[in-house]
Write an enzyme that holds these catalytic residues in place. Sequence first.
Site, PDB file in Angstrom:
ATOM      1  CG  LEU A 171       4.140  21.148  38.113  1.00  0.00           C
ATOM      2  CD1 LEU A 171       4.386  21.617  36.685  1.00  0.00           C
ATOM      3  CD2 LEU A 171       5.612  20.520  38.969  1.00  0.00           C
ATOM      4  CG  ASP A 172       7.180  24.049  44.731  1.00  0.00           C
ATOM      5  OD1 ASP A 172       6.066  23.670  45.002  1.00  0.00           O
ATOM      6  OD2 ASP A 172       8.094  24.627  44.642  1.00  0.00           O
ATOM      7  CG  MET A 173       3.285  31.259  40.577  1.00  0.00           C
ATOM      8  SD  MET A 173       3.458  32.643  41.523  1.00  0.00           S
ATOM      9  CE  MET A 173       5.048  32.763  42.663  1.00  0.00           C
ATOM     10  CB  THR A 199       8.143  24.109  39.479  1.00  0.00           C
ATOM     11  OG1 THR A 199       8.858  24.605  40.646  1.00  0.00           O
ATOM     12  CG2 THR A 199       8.447  23.024  38.584  1.00  0.00           C
TER      13      THR A 199
END
Length: 562
Positions: free
Chosen positions: A409-411, A413
């Site tokens: 996951l994106d940081m 998110t």
Amino acid sequence: MTETTQNTITYFSDSDVSGIALPERFTFPFFYEPHPLTQIAAAELQDYLETQTELDHNFGLIENQPGLVIGKMFGVLVIQDTEGKLGYLSAFSGKLADSNTHSRFVPPVFDMLLEDSFFLKEQYILNSINDRVKEIESDSTYQSLKRELKQFIAQSDAEIAALKAQLKSNKQIRKEARNAQKSILTPEDYAFFEAYLVRNSLHDKHQFNMLTQNWQQRLDTIKQELAHFDTILEALKTERKEKSGALQQQLFEQYAFLNKDRRTKSLHAIFSDTVFGKPPAAAGECATPKLLQYAFLHGYKPLAMAEFWWGAPPKSEIRKHKQFYPACTGKCKPILAHMLEGMDIDDNPLLINAGEGTELKIVYEDDSFVVVNKPAELLSVPGIQIQDSVYTRLQARFGTIEPLIIHRLDMATSGLLVVAKTKEAHKDIQKQFLKRTVTKRYTAVLSKIIEDNEGEISLPLRGDLDNRPRQLVCFEFGKKAITKWKAVARTATTTKVHFWPLTGRTHQLRMHAAHEHGLNAPIVGDDLYGTASNRLYLHAAYLEFIHPVTKQIMVFEEMEEF
């Protein structure tokens, strides 16, 4: 509001800046919140852009305005002049209305468009070479010969292929005749029969050689006639390449950038140490390098910068009218590393571990895998500067067992993440992700009201090489990216939606939400494609896959944290 302008400096009125403290350090250009002084400067510049009538440029803001629509990035630089008076400089990226020079704006670091400049002279020569190349390539005799050559090649290939097939058939017939007559004929008669077959074989070979030689002669004749044109074209293209390379190198040397100590460094020298080894197209033409160059050249002290987009958004990028954006990384980062050398600059927030102290909640764990609820701002895997991550925290928890990351996951998110504990589980669950049999659902809050209730977005994506980690919509080179969505709640200013990504591209949901051909509504808190907030309002809420050992359907759901 009263403002006075002297040359390219626009001075603040005392009433506008009364009570506003000067910045203690210069802006970190690649991630910032605009200082109040830059906000005032940007508002004044935007007011000028809305009311001016002298710029013959189509920003895409006026319906049916003639000319190609080209939005622009503008920049402001708050400075103190040599007497300590507070004002700001303005700049635009690239050219504006096909010119580098406009009142109120600082000039370029090097003006290629000056009359009698070496660039225009060399460009004239290159254009004449281009015209000559086009003239030859469109010559009726040249085009006719190319068509004839293409036709002859196709015809020769067909005839030779047909004869090869016939000769192969003849060979098979001779083989069968030999087998049939060997047991019937006397040795003397068979020898005579064999000689007859050999003559047939030699005749076939002669026929094939004659056909290929005939076609080769016809093709060589056309190729010789074409060679006259191709030789001239090759010489012109070689000359064009050499002159273009020399001109580019000369340009790189003309772009000499200053820093506060007035030490210069050419564009070529700046980019020679990068992975690409040479400057990208239009390097040095962005607003912030122009602003700093002018300030250093005239002895002004830079205090703060900001850049904003003006006009309709480009087709590939996420750019919103009047919105602030950081300086680009691919073109500007190496240049600004030199220009800002020795200056006291704000800390790089990208080096700060915003996930420090957050809780990594364990949702489920067995001998095969663990499912966690990742907090926003915690990395999935260690970064170059920041080690704290889901991986390192699980590594500490597992002891001798290495966490095997399956997806990320994106940081920014938050939400559900599955991590394998065995190689077998990793392989099995990863295969499910690759086959797209894993069900994932995200919840997001969008920054405006979406009238439709549901839909599907298909916009191909690729990385922005000049501005990582941003992504671009690219129908030519982008990878397929598909997202299903459904609105689940609305407020007066926002829409909560569920996202089902059918592909797993970088920043897919953020791009599909923000792009004008997607939902045209950035996710709240998206500092890359929208406006920063206390967090990115994107949460991986639902995850469903098959257990790698028991083969049971595993369903996990964690409500959003906003």
